[in-house]
Write a protein that holds these residues in place. Structure first.
Motif, PDB file in Angstrom:
ATOM      1  N   LEU A  68       5.635  18.416  -2.296  1.00 42.88           N
ATOM      2  CA  LEU A  68       4.915  19.606  -2.753  1.00 42.88           C
ATOM      3  C   LEU A  68       5.845  20.806  -2.855  1.00 42.88           C
ATOM      4  O   LEU A  68       5.748  21.603  -3.794  1.00 42.88           O
ATOM      5  N   MET A  69       6.760  20.940  -1.902  1.00 43.67           N
ATOM      6  CA  MET A  69       7.680  22.067  -1.920  1.00 43.67           C
ATOM      7  C   MET A  69       8.540  22.061  -3.185  1.00 43.67           C
ATOM      8  O   MET A  69       8.798  23.104  -3.782  1.00 43.67           O
ATOM      9  N   ARG A  70       8.969  20.890  -3.609  1.00 46.41           N
ATOM     10  CA  ARG A  70       9.768  20.799  -4.846  1.00 46.41           C
ATOM     11  C   ARG A  70       8.932  21.212  -6.050  1.00 46.41           C
ATOM     12  O   ARG A  70       9.425  21.901  -6.954  1.00 46.41           O
ATOM     13  N   VAL A  71       7.668  20.782  -6.075  1.00 46.67           N
ATOM     14  CA  VAL A  71       6.788  21.179  -7.178  1.00 46.67           C
ATOM     15  C   VAL A  71       6.613  22.690  -7.199  1.00 46.67           C
ATOM     16  O   VAL A  71       6.680  23.333  -8.250  1.00 46.67           O
ATOM     17  N   PHE A  72       6.419  23.295  -6.026  1.00 48.11           N
ATOM     18  CA  PHE A  72       6.162  24.730  -5.976  1.00 48.11           C
ATOM     19  C   PHE A  72       7.393  25.549  -6.334  1.00 48.11           C
ATOM     20  O   PHE A  72       7.275  26.640  -6.895  1.00 48.11           O
ATOM     21  N   ASN A  73       8.579  25.029  -6.030  1.00 48.24           N
ATOM     22  CA  ASN A  73       9.784  25.716  -6.493  1.00 48.24           C
ATOM     23  C   ASN A  73       9.838  25.737  -8.016  1.00 48.24           C
ATOM     24  O   ASN A  73      10.228  26.738  -8.628  1.00 48.24           O
ATOM     25  N   ASN A  74       9.423  24.642  -8.641  1.00 47.16           N
ATOM     26  CA  ASN A  74       9.377  24.602 -10.110  1.00 47.16           C
ATOM     27  C   ASN A  74       8.337  25.570 -10.660  1.00 47.16           C
ATOM     28  O   ASN A  74       8.571  26.244 -11.668  1.00 47.16           O
TER      29      ASN A  74
ATOM     30  N   ARG B  31       0.827  -1.207   0.000  1.00 48.52           N
ATOM     31  CA  ARG B  31       0.000   0.000   0.000  1.00 48.52           C
ATOM     32  C   ARG B  31       0.863   1.260   0.000  1.00 48.52           C
ATOM     33  O   ARG B  31       0.534   2.250  -0.652  1.00 48.52           O
ATOM     34  N   ARG B  32       1.965   1.230   0.738  1.00 43.02           N
ATOM     35  CA  ARG B  32       2.850   2.380   0.753  1.00 43.02           C
ATOM     36  C   ARG B  32       3.455   2.625  -0.616  1.00 43.02           C
ATOM     37  O   ARG B  32       3.586   3.767  -1.058  1.00 43.02           O
ATOM     38  N   ALA B  33       3.857   1.534  -1.288  1.00 41.78           N
ATOM     39  CA  ALA B  33       4.414   1.674  -2.634  1.00 41.78           C
ATOM     40  C   ALA B  33       3.371   2.228  -3.597  1.00 41.78           C
ATOM     41  O   ALA B  33       3.669   3.090  -4.438  1.00 41.78           O
ATOM     42  N   GLU B  34       2.129   1.746  -3.473  1.00 43.45           N
ATOM     43  CA  GLU B  34       1.052   2.258  -4.310  1.00 43.45           C
ATOM     44  C   GLU B  34       0.793   3.730  -4.024  1.00 43.45           C
ATOM     45  O   GLU B  34       0.539   4.515  -4.939  1.00 43.45           O
ATOM     46  N   GLU B  35       0.852   4.101  -2.733  1.00 46.92           N
ATOM     47  CA  GLU B  35       0.613   5.494  -2.354  1.00 46.92           C
ATOM     48  C   GLU B  35       1.710   6.401  -2.896  1.00 46.92           C
ATOM     49  O   GLU B  35       1.445   7.505  -3.368  1.00 46.92           O
ATOM     50  N   VAL B  36       2.961   5.930  -2.833  1.00 41.22           N
ATOM     51  CA  VAL B  36       4.070   6.714  -3.375  1.00 41.22           C
ATOM     52  C   VAL B  36       3.882   6.930  -4.873  1.00 41.22           C
ATOM     53  O   VAL B  36       4.077   8.041  -5.392  1.00 41.22           O
ATOM     54  N   LEU B  37       3.504   5.877  -5.590  1.00 34.90           N
ATOM     55  CA  LEU B  37       3.291   5.988  -7.025  1.00 34.90           C
ATOM     56  C   LEU B  37       2.118   6.909  -7.343  1.00 34.90           C
ATOM     57  O   LEU B  37       2.196   7.747  -8.241  1.00 34.90           O
ATOM     58  N   ARG B  38       1.022   6.733  -6.579  1.00 34.28           N
ATOM     59  CA  ARG B  38      -0.143   7.598  -6.800  1.00 34.28           C
ATOM     60  C   ARG B  38       0.203   9.048  -6.553  1.00 34.28           C
ATOM     61  O   ARG B  38      -0.160   9.939  -7.332  1.00 34.28           O
ATOM     62  N   ARG B  39       0.932   9.283  -5.460  1.00 35.15           N
ATOM     63  CA  ARG B  39       1.341  10.641  -5.113  1.00 35.15           C
ATOM     64  C   ARG B  39       2.225  11.241  -6.197  1.00 35.15           C
ATOM     65  O   ARG B  39       2.074  12.406  -6.572  1.00 35.15           O
ATOM     66  N   LYS B  40       3.144  10.442  -6.695  1.00 30.90           N
ATOM     67  CA  LYS B  40       4.045  10.914  -7.750  1.00 30.90           C
ATOM     68  C   LYS B  40       3.266  11.293  -9.000  1.00 30.90           C
ATOM     69  O   LYS B  40       3.520  12.332  -9.618  1.00 30.90           O
ATOM     70  N   ASN B  41       2.300  10.462  -9.372  1.00 31.84           N
ATOM     71  CA  ASN B  41       1.489  10.752 -10.554  1.00 31.84           C
ATOM     72  C   ASN B  41       0.642  12.009 -10.352  1.00 31.84           C
ATOM     73  O   ASN B  41       0.497  12.821 -11.277  1.00 31.84           O
ATOM     74  N   GLU B  42       0.094  12.174  -9.144  1.00 33.46           N
ATOM     75  CA  GLU B  42      -0.712  13.363  -8.857  1.00 33.46           C
ATOM     76  C   GLU B  42       0.129  14.630  -8.933  1.00 33.46           C
ATOM     77  O   GLU B  42      -0.297  15.644  -9.494  1.00 33.46           O
ATOM     78  N   LEU B  43       1.330  14.571  -8.362  1.00 33.04           N
ATOM     79  CA  LEU B  43       2.200  15.742  -8.373  1.00 33.04           C
ATOM     80  C   LEU B  43       2.666  16.070  -9.784  1.00 33.04           C
ATOM     81  O   LEU B  43       2.782  17.242 -10.151  1.00 33.04           O
ATOM     82  N   THR B  44       2.934  15.032 -10.581  1.00 32.30           N
ATOM     83  CA  THR B  44       3.317  15.259 -11.980  1.00 32.30           C
ATOM     84  C   THR B  44       2.187  15.938 -12.741  1.00 32.30           C
ATOM     85  O   THR B  44       2.410  16.889 -13.496  1.00 32.30           O
ATOM     86  N   SER B  45       0.956  15.454 -12.517  1.00 28.95           N
ATOM     87  CA  SER B  45      -0.200  16.062 -13.177  1.00 28.95           C
ATOM     88  C   SER B  45      -0.399  17.502 -12.720  1.00 28.95           C
ATOM     89  O   SER B  45      -0.709  18.385 -13.529  1.00 28.95           O
TER      90      SER B  45
ATOM     91  N   ALA C  20      10.746  27.580  -1.461  1.00 30.78           N
ATOM     92  CA  ALA C  20       9.447  27.339  -0.836  1.00 30.78           C
ATOM     93  C   ALA C  20       9.646  26.985   0.631  1.00 30.78           C
ATOM     94  O   ALA C  20      10.623  26.324   1.004  1.00 30.78           O
ATOM     95  N   LEU C  21       8.717  27.438   1.461  1.00 30.90           N
ATOM     96  CA  LEU C  21       8.828  27.219   2.902  1.00 30.90           C
ATOM     97  C   LEU C  21       7.474  26.836   3.476  1.00 30.90           C
ATOM     98  O   LEU C  21       6.440  27.394   3.084  1.00 30.90           O
ATOM     99  N   TRP C  22       7.473  25.892   4.423  1.00 32.21           N
ATOM    100  CA  TRP C  22       6.257  25.389   5.082  1.00 32.21           C
ATOM    101  C   TRP C  22       6.417  25.576   6.580  1.00 32.21           C
ATOM    102  O   TRP C  22       7.435  25.203   7.157  1.00 32.21           O
ATOM    103  N   VAL C  23       5.412  26.144   7.229  1.00 34.00           N
ATOM    104  CA  VAL C  23       5.406  26.315   8.681  1.00 34.00           C
ATOM    105  C   VAL C  23       4.177  25.607   9.239  1.00 34.00           C
ATOM    106  O   VAL C  23       3.054  25.851   8.767  1.00 34.00           O
ATOM    107  N   LYS C  24       4.374  24.763  10.245  1.00 32.72           N
ATOM    108  CA  LYS C  24       3.284  23.952  10.778  1.00 32.72           C
ATOM    109  C   LYS C  24       2.229  24.793  11.474  1.00 32.72           C
ATOM    110  O   LYS C  24       1.030  24.500  11.381  1.00 32.72           O
ATOM    111  N   ASP C  25       2.642  25.854  12.208  1.00 24.48           N
ATOM    112  CA  ASP C  25       1.671  26.722  12.898  1.00 24.48           C
ATOM    113  C   ASP C  25       2.194  28.154  12.862  1.00 24.48           C
ATOM    114  O   ASP C  25       3.033  28.538  13.678  1.00 24.48           O
TER     115      ASP C  25
END
Length: 326
Positions: free
Chosen positions: A275-281, A115-129, A220-225
């Motif tokens: 996501l941060m890598r995508v947003f830098n692009n 399931r983790r491998a499937e999630e990684v692949l799904r996530r990768k495809n979503e981010l590419t799209s 790109a920068l992410w802050v939790k709170d």
């Protein structure tokens, strides 16, 4: 013998007494000691993830109460450590001659790695799209404003975050106060106090805060709170609107930051490096759009200066080529 020959968690459920037997595979897969396993069906019910329990329990009883014999499902099951494994569970109902269910025998397989491998692949495809869609939106836009608004909308839709804000600065360092502010909000009234605190964006000190740090690093920068950031000058307004997590990325054209996009959620979210890598692009794509606009503006200004100069000249002007004189 079969139960000893497999690494799966084999189970035998007596439907008349509700006693449930597990093989040793149950202890191996989920880390439970033999004395911690109760013999009743509650040992299974209580281990199912609360979000999956109603669906899974309903599905197995639906098979038992019908004349069907086979059942299977995928769900999360609690390990002894407290975390959850993804399992594939299947069972077979044994009935008497009248169709009355007597026992159910089955086995659970740990499919967490799959399931983790499937999630990684799904996530990768979503981010590419997402990256492709944002790149197209940026390149097809007729102006930086249109490109940024399209990106704000798409990113809010993708993340589900309710607040998206973009700021475009003036074209020169001296013109930074001349800002264009763009907003995408799920419900405008709720975020009004934060919006008022953000317009115009105060950039006198880039030293700290979410935006200042992002602009200084140009990443790109992410802050939790963000409401807990002392250097975040909008922290009070963010807390009033129940804003928690935030991320932002810069738009760099040439040697300076010409704009930025920021997003906020009312939930605390762990940083997502993918996501941060995508947003830098995307920031780089938007930077090229801004550079094109700046070049077009510079060319237009140059042409206007040329026309003005010659329209006001009181002397004759000669334009010479290499071989001819006009």
């Amino acid at each position: 013998i079969v139960a000893r020959a497999t690494n799966d968690a084999v189970w035998d459920w007596d439907l008349r007494t509700n006693n449930l037997w597990w093989n040793r595979g149950f202890e191996t897969l989920f880390g439970y000691a033999g004395q911690d396993i109760t013999p009743g069906i509650d040992s299974w019910y209580e281990g199912i993830h609360p979000e999956d329990k109603l669906r899974v329990v309903s599905s197995i009883h639906r098979v038992i109460d019908s004349q069907e014999s086979s059942w299977s499902d995928e769900y999360r099951f609690r390990r002894a450590s407290g975390d959850y494994a993804f399992v594939y569970d299947r069972g077979y109902v044994i009935r008497d001659g009248n169709g009355t269910p007597l026992r159910m025998i089955g086995a659970m397989m740990d499919i967490t790695q799959r399931r983790r491998a499937e999630e990684v692949l799904r996530r990768k495809n979503e981010l590419t799209s997402l990256l492709e869609a944002l790149a197209v939106a940026a390149n097809e836009a007729r102006s930086p404003e249109q490109a940024m608004r399209a990106c704000l909308s798409r990113i809010c839709d993708y993340t589900g975050w309710p607040v998206g804000h973009g700021v475009i600065f003036g074209e020169t360092e001296e013109d930074m106060q001349n800002q264009v502010s763009l907003w995408v909000l799920d419900t405008a009234p709720r975020w009004q106090q934060f919006r008022q605190a953000s317009e115009p964006y105060r950039h006198a000190n880039w030293a700290g805060g979410l935006i200042g740090t992002m602009i200084n690093t140009r990443r790109a920068l992410w802050v939790k709170d963000v409401s807990k950031l002392e250097s975040f000058y909008r922290a009070e307004a963010a807390a009033a609107c129940d804003i928690r997590s935030g991320f932002a990325f810069p738009v760099v054209a040439g040697d300076r930051v010409v704009a930025f996009l920021e997003f906020y959620s009312d939930e605390e979210m762990e940083p997502d490096e993918s996501l941060m890598r995508v947003f830098n692009n995307i920031g780089a794509q938007l930077g090229r759009v801004a550079e094109r606009r700046m070049a077009e503006n510079a060319l237009s200004a140059s042409e206007e200066t040329f026309r003005t100069t010659f329209s006001q000249a009181n002397v004759g002007v000669t334009v010479a080529g290499l071989d001819q004189r006009y």
